[in-house]
Design a protein around this motif. Structure first.
Motif, PDB file in Angstrom:
ATOM      1  N   TYR A 225       0.797  -1.258  -0.027  1.00 28.45           N
ATOM      2  CA  TYR A 225      -0.067   0.110  -0.113  1.00 28.45           C
ATOM      3  C   TYR A 225       0.788   1.499   0.049  1.00 28.45           C
ATOM      4  CZ  TYR A 225      -2.665  -3.678   1.993  1.00 28.45           C
ATOM      5  OH  TYR A 225      -3.193  -5.057   2.209  1.00 28.45           O
ATOM      6  N   LEU A 226       1.881   1.063   0.495  1.00 27.62           N
ATOM      7  CA  LEU A 226       2.841   2.545   0.973  1.00 27.62           C
ATOM      8  C   LEU A 226       3.985   2.287  -0.357  1.00 27.62           C
ATOM      9  CD1 LEU A 226       2.824   2.577   4.626  1.00 27.62           C
ATOM     10  CD2 LEU A 226       1.121   3.552   3.017  1.00 27.62           C
ATOM     11  N   ALA A 227       4.419   3.393  -0.561  1.00 28.10           N
ATOM     12  CA  ALA A 227       5.834   3.793  -1.460  1.00 28.10           C
ATOM     13  C   ALA A 227       6.961   3.807  -0.449  1.00 28.10           C
ATOM     14  CB  ALA A 227       5.485   4.994  -2.223  1.00 28.10           C
ATOM     15  N   PRO A 228       7.987   3.785  -1.201  1.00 27.24           N
ATOM     16  CA  PRO A 228       9.196   3.783  -0.031  1.00 27.24           C
ATOM     17  C   PRO A 228       9.306   4.964   1.032  1.00 27.24           C
ATOM     18  CG  PRO A 228       9.936   3.332  -2.279  1.00 27.24           C
ATOM     19  CD  PRO A 228       8.641   3.534  -2.218  1.00 27.24           C
ATOM     20  N   ASN A 229       8.489   6.067   0.404  1.00 29.28           N
ATOM     21  CA  ASN A 229       8.755   7.320   1.329  1.00 29.28           C
ATOM     22  C   ASN A 229       7.471   7.248   2.357  1.00 29.28           C
ATOM     23  OD1 ASN A 229       6.118   7.820   0.264  1.00 29.28           O
ATOM     24  ND2 ASN A 229       6.684   9.554  -1.129  1.00 29.28           N
ATOM     25  N   GLY A 230       6.734   6.155   2.573  1.00 27.27           N
ATOM     26  CA  GLY A 230       5.888   5.925   3.709  1.00 27.27           C
ATOM     27  C   GLY A 230       4.584   6.520   3.394  1.00 27.27           C
ATOM     28  N   ARG A 231       4.471   7.258   2.148  1.00 26.19           N
ATOM     29  CA  ARG A 231       3.083   7.588   1.688  1.00 26.19           C
ATOM     30  C   ARG A 231       2.269   6.540   0.916  1.00 26.19           C
ATOM     31  NH1 ARG A 231       4.484  13.829   0.314  1.00 26.19           N
ATOM     32  NH2 ARG A 231       5.239  14.415   2.336  1.00 26.19           N
ATOM     33  N   ASP A 232       1.090   6.812   0.786  1.00 22.44           N
ATOM     34  CA  ASP A 232       0.180   5.793  -0.084  1.00 22.44           C
ATOM     35  C   ASP A 232       0.589   6.035  -1.644  1.00 22.44           C
ATOM     36  OD1 ASP A 232      -1.460   5.054   2.125  1.00 22.44           O
ATOM     37  OD2 ASP A 232      -3.002   6.356   1.388  1.00 22.44           O
ATOM     38  N   TRP A 233       0.785   4.799  -1.982  1.00 22.89           N
ATOM     39  CA  TRP A 233       0.901   4.745  -3.678  1.00 22.89           C
ATOM     40  C   TRP A 233      -0.013   5.714  -4.216  1.00 22.89           C
ATOM     41  CZ3 TRP A 233       5.699   2.972  -5.371  1.00 22.89           C
ATOM     42  CH2 TRP A 233       6.186   2.121  -4.694  1.00 22.89           C
ATOM     43  N   PRO A 234       0.417   6.617  -5.084  1.00 29.78           N
ATOM     44  CA  PRO A 234      -0.598   7.395  -5.682  1.00 29.78           C
ATOM     45  C   PRO A 234      -1.579   7.095  -6.516  1.00 29.78           C
ATOM     46  CG  PRO A 234       1.709   7.812  -6.604  1.00 29.78           C
ATOM     47  CD  PRO A 234       1.853   7.015  -5.543  1.00 29.78           C
ATOM     48  N   ASP A 235      -1.243   5.752  -7.224  1.00 23.89           N
ATOM     49  CA  ASP A 235      -2.428   5.319  -7.899  1.00 23.89           C
ATOM     50  C   ASP A 235      -3.107   3.776  -7.511  1.00 23.89           C
ATOM     51  OD1 ASP A 235      -0.047   3.666  -7.938  1.00 23.89           O
ATOM     52  OD2 ASP A 235      -0.014   3.000  -9.885  1.00 23.89           O
ATOM     53  N   ASN A 236      -3.184   3.923  -6.109  1.00 27.43           N
ATOM     54  CA  ASN A 236      -3.929   2.945  -5.129  1.00 27.43           C
ATOM     55  C   ASN A 236      -5.422   2.989  -5.654  1.00 27.43           C
ATOM     56  OD1 ASN A 236      -1.816   2.001  -3.614  1.00 27.43           O
ATOM     57  ND2 ASN A 236      -2.355   3.029  -1.765  1.00 27.43           N
ATOM     58  N   ALA A 237      -5.970   3.877  -6.232  1.00 29.89           N
ATOM     59  CA  ALA A 237      -7.466   3.734  -6.624  1.00 29.89           C
ATOM     60  C   ALA A 237      -7.642   2.896  -7.644  1.00 29.89           C
ATOM     61  CB  ALA A 237      -7.969   5.073  -7.066  1.00 29.89           C
ATOM     62  N   ARG A 238      -6.567   3.195  -8.722  1.00 29.50           N
ATOM     63  CA  ARG A 238      -6.510   2.265  -9.939  1.00 29.50           C
ATOM     64  C   ARG A 238      -5.906   0.794  -9.527  1.00 29.50           C
ATOM     65  NH1 ARG A 238      -4.637   7.079 -11.867  1.00 29.50           N
ATOM     66  NH2 ARG A 238      -2.397   6.716 -11.370  1.00 29.50           N
ATOM     67  N   ARG A 239      -5.036   0.685  -8.642  1.00 32.30           N
ATOM     68  CA  ARG A 239      -4.501  -0.689  -8.335  1.00 32.30           C
ATOM     69  C   ARG A 239      -5.509  -1.477  -7.885  1.00 32.30           C
ATOM     70  NH1 ARG A 239      -0.563  -0.305  -4.243  1.00 32.30           N
ATOM     71  NH2 ARG A 239       0.436  -2.159  -5.054  1.00 32.30           N
ATOM     72  N   PHE A 240      -6.341  -0.837  -6.820  1.00 37.01           N
ATOM     73  CA  PHE A 240      -7.306  -1.898  -6.143  1.00 37.01           C
ATOM     74  C   PHE A 240      -8.680  -2.148  -6.854  1.00 37.01           C
ATOM     75  CE2 PHE A 240      -3.809  -1.165  -3.146  1.00 37.01           C
ATOM     76  CZ  PHE A 240      -3.600  -2.412  -2.846  1.00 37.01           C
ATOM     77  N   ALA A 241      -8.905  -0.945  -7.835  1.00 30.86           N
ATOM     78  CA  ALA A 241      -9.912  -1.175  -8.871  1.00 30.86           C
ATOM     79  C   ALA A 241      -9.754  -2.227  -9.482  1.00 30.86           C
ATOM     80  CB  ALA A 241     -10.153   0.370  -9.485  1.00 30.86           C
ATOM     81  N   ALA A 242      -8.522  -2.461 -10.025  1.00 28.53           N
ATOM     82  CA  ALA A 242      -8.136  -3.352 -10.853  1.00 28.53           C
ATOM     83  C   ALA A 242      -8.504  -4.763 -10.458  1.00 28.53           C
ATOM     84  CB  ALA A 242      -6.599  -3.516 -11.549  1.00 28.53           C
ATOM     85  N   LEU A 243      -8.034  -5.044  -9.031  1.00 30.25           N
ATOM     86  CA  LEU A 243      -8.201  -6.388  -8.302  1.00 30.25           C
ATOM     87  C   LEU A 243      -9.632  -6.678  -8.390  1.00 30.25           C
ATOM     88  CD1 LEU A 243      -7.471  -8.630  -6.251  1.00 30.25           C
ATOM     89  CD2 LEU A 243      -7.502  -6.954  -4.478  1.00 30.25           C
ATOM     90  N   SER A 244     -10.559  -5.334  -7.937  1.00 30.70           N
ATOM     91  CA  SER A 244     -11.943  -5.604  -7.754  1.00 30.70           C
ATOM     92  C   SER A 244     -12.617  -5.875  -9.329  1.00 30.70           C
ATOM     93  CB  SER A 244     -12.739  -4.444  -7.554  1.00 30.70           C
ATOM     94  OG  SER A 244     -12.278  -4.135  -6.212  1.00 30.70           O
ATOM     95  N   ARG A 245     -12.039  -5.355 -10.165  1.00 29.83           N
ATOM     96  CA  ARG A 245     -12.598  -5.521 -11.580  1.00 29.83           C
ATOM     97  C   ARG A 245     -12.537  -6.986 -12.056  1.00 29.83           C
ATOM     98  NH1 ARG A 245     -16.401  -4.040 -14.549  1.00 29.83           N
ATOM     99  NH2 ARG A 245     -16.797  -6.130 -14.262  1.00 29.83           N
TER     100      ARG A 245
END
Length: 483
Positions: free
Chosen positions: A99-119
């Motif tokens: 879920y998190l990038a190396p900087n400790g923040r959410d990956w900026p494309d998490n919406a697309r990433r997990f929409a793909a899982l759901s799709r």
């Protein structure tokens, strides 16, 4: 008992990829449900660790463009689990946390990433994989929240849907301008769809459209229907209260078995509990604690956050450690809390030992070597560490919230006398109540017969997946019939 096919949709699964309890649940349910006549296959993202572990790989579907790039839907096995894997390198082929990038923040494309899982999960629900059409699709947490949405848009007959909340604090909220990019028509952006205070709410959408909603303990199922516990979703959950149920988690008794645990210096069971002291000795040595079998050794295996109540432990350290007590801590999280524990280990040399990070072997060793395990959470959907603690003879000291309230029987006078007590509860979740629990533990520790009874009762408690699996199987069958 009729057979049933279920697709579980999870963003992590033990032992391949894990950040929390969701992975443990996703990894344990398939074998537990097999005894109930349920065949459960799990779909997970194609993280590097997942693809590396996958065997007997077959391509069951191809996507020319899945939210920004080509992708494949694979089937195979890994670590004894039947899996579907979303092989989308542009979304999942990256290092570090799911879920998190190396900087400790959410990956900026998490919406697309997990929409793909759901799709992909919704497509499996519609029979895209030859030979597999599920009767029920079980979506876990916000990362799978769009599954019921995509299935509701399919138009054709669809499987039943179950949405499970593992922690309502994480909801997957994204900007409204992603709607069409996520393949969602304008008609879904309503209060009865994905819209959530002007944004897209993944978890909210799943709770709105799933046939059934579960969470991981009966008490938490009630708490999330209140303004204090619902975190903005309590009104929706109250409106759907007839579809909401709480099913306690279990633990994998093969993974968590003190009589055969390869991580322990000395294995043991209820009949050989005295030999457990060798694990305490090894834990004290491992974390730089004073070697003392008579010291009351408290353990912590947790994320280091205010939600987990670790700030209360810090605030009460002088009282916790008074009178020959020690603390063994494993965890990571809030940097301020981490630094405070580092400082405390210097202030209390030989009494506090810390490991910051994640270490599965050390987690087992703390369960097998500590005398008591602290779980002072401000809210806790279910909790697994207290179940492991009981199994390992480490007395749980827990706050009276969520699944902690449902799984631990407090060592009050009557419960001790009747042999029913399995740990200590305290409430409210405050420094004063926590300190009182520390003092109660020390009083019980001095009565070694009473302490031994707590250990023995906890170790014989049924913390397995047997009862939860029966409840899930019943829920699936009811949901499949209603679909």
């Amino acid at each position: 008992m009729s057979s049933l096919n279920v697709l579980s949709v999870a963003s992590e699964v033990f032992p391949i990829i894990k950040t929390g309890g969701l992975a443990d649940v996703a990894g344990a349910l398939p074998s537990a449900l097999a005894e109930e006549g349920v065949t459960l296959v799990t779909i997970v993202p194609g993280y590097p660790a997942v693809l590396k572990a996958l065997e007997r790989v077959e391509v069951v579907h191809q996507y020319p463009n899945l939210f920004g790039g080509p992708a494949r839907l694979l089937s195979g096995r890994a670590t004894g689990l039947d899996l579907f894997v979303v092989d989308a390198p542009h979304l999942f082929d990256r290092p570090g946390s799911p879920y998190l990038a190396p900087n400790g923040r959410d990956w900026p494309d998490n919406a697309r990433r997990f929409a793909a899982l759901s799709r992909a999960a919704a497509d499996l629900g519609q029979g895209v994989a030859p030979g597999f059409t599920p009767d029920v699709v079980h979506a876990h947490d916000w990362q799978a929240g769009l599954v019921p949405v995509y299935l509701s848009l399919a138009g054709a007959s669809r499987p039943g849907t179950v949405m499970t909340i593992h922690n309502i604090a994480f909801q997957g909220i994204f900007p409204a301008d992603l709607l069409f990019e996520l393949g969602l028509p304008a008609s879904t952006f309503t209060v009865d769809g994905v819209e959530y205070y002007g944004q897209i709410g993944f978890l909210k959408a799943g709770l709105q459209l799933a046939d059934r909603i579960t969470t991981v303990s009966p008490t938490y199922a009630k708490e999330i229907q209140t303004p204090e516990g619902g975190m903005g979703l309590d009104g929706l959950l109250r409106s759907r209260s007839g579809a909401v149920s709480g099913i306690l988690n279990g633990i994998d008794e093969k993974v968590w078995d003190p009589s055969a645990d390869p991580h322990l210096v000395q294995t043991y069971d209820r009949s050989s509990l005295d030999s457990r002291v060798l694990n305490k000795q090894a834990l004290q040595e491992r974390l730089g604690l004073k070697p003392d079998p008579d010291a009351l050794l408290f353990g912590v295996v947790s994320r280091l956050t205010e939600q987990k109540g670790l700030d209360l432990v810090l605030a009460g350290l002088s009282r916790l450690l008074a009178g020959n007590a020690q603390l063994a801590l494993l965890g990571s999280g809030d940097t301020t809390i981490e630094e405070s524990f580092r400082t405390a280990a210097v202030v209390y040399p030989g009494q506090i030992g810390c490991f910051f990070g994640y270490d599965e072997a050390l987690a087992h060793r703390i369960q097998g070597g500590s005398d008591a395990l602290l779980v002072p959470s401000r809210f806790e959907p279910c909790g697994l560490t207290q179940l492991c603690a009981m199994r390992y003879g480490s007395v749980p000291i827990v706050s009276r919230v969520g699944g902690l309230a449902d799984t631990i029987i407090d060592a009050n006078e009557m419960a001790i006398a009747s042999g029913a007590a399995t740990g200590l509860q305290f409430g409210p979740v405050s420094l004063g109540a926590a300190i009182d629990a520390f003092e109660r533990a020390k009083t019980l520790w001095r009565d070694r017969n009473a302490w031994r009874q707590l250990q023995m009762t906890g170790m014989q408690a049924d913390v397995s997946w047997r009862r939860p699996a029966r409840r899930y199987a019943d829920l699936y069958r009811a949901c499949a019939r209603a679909a």
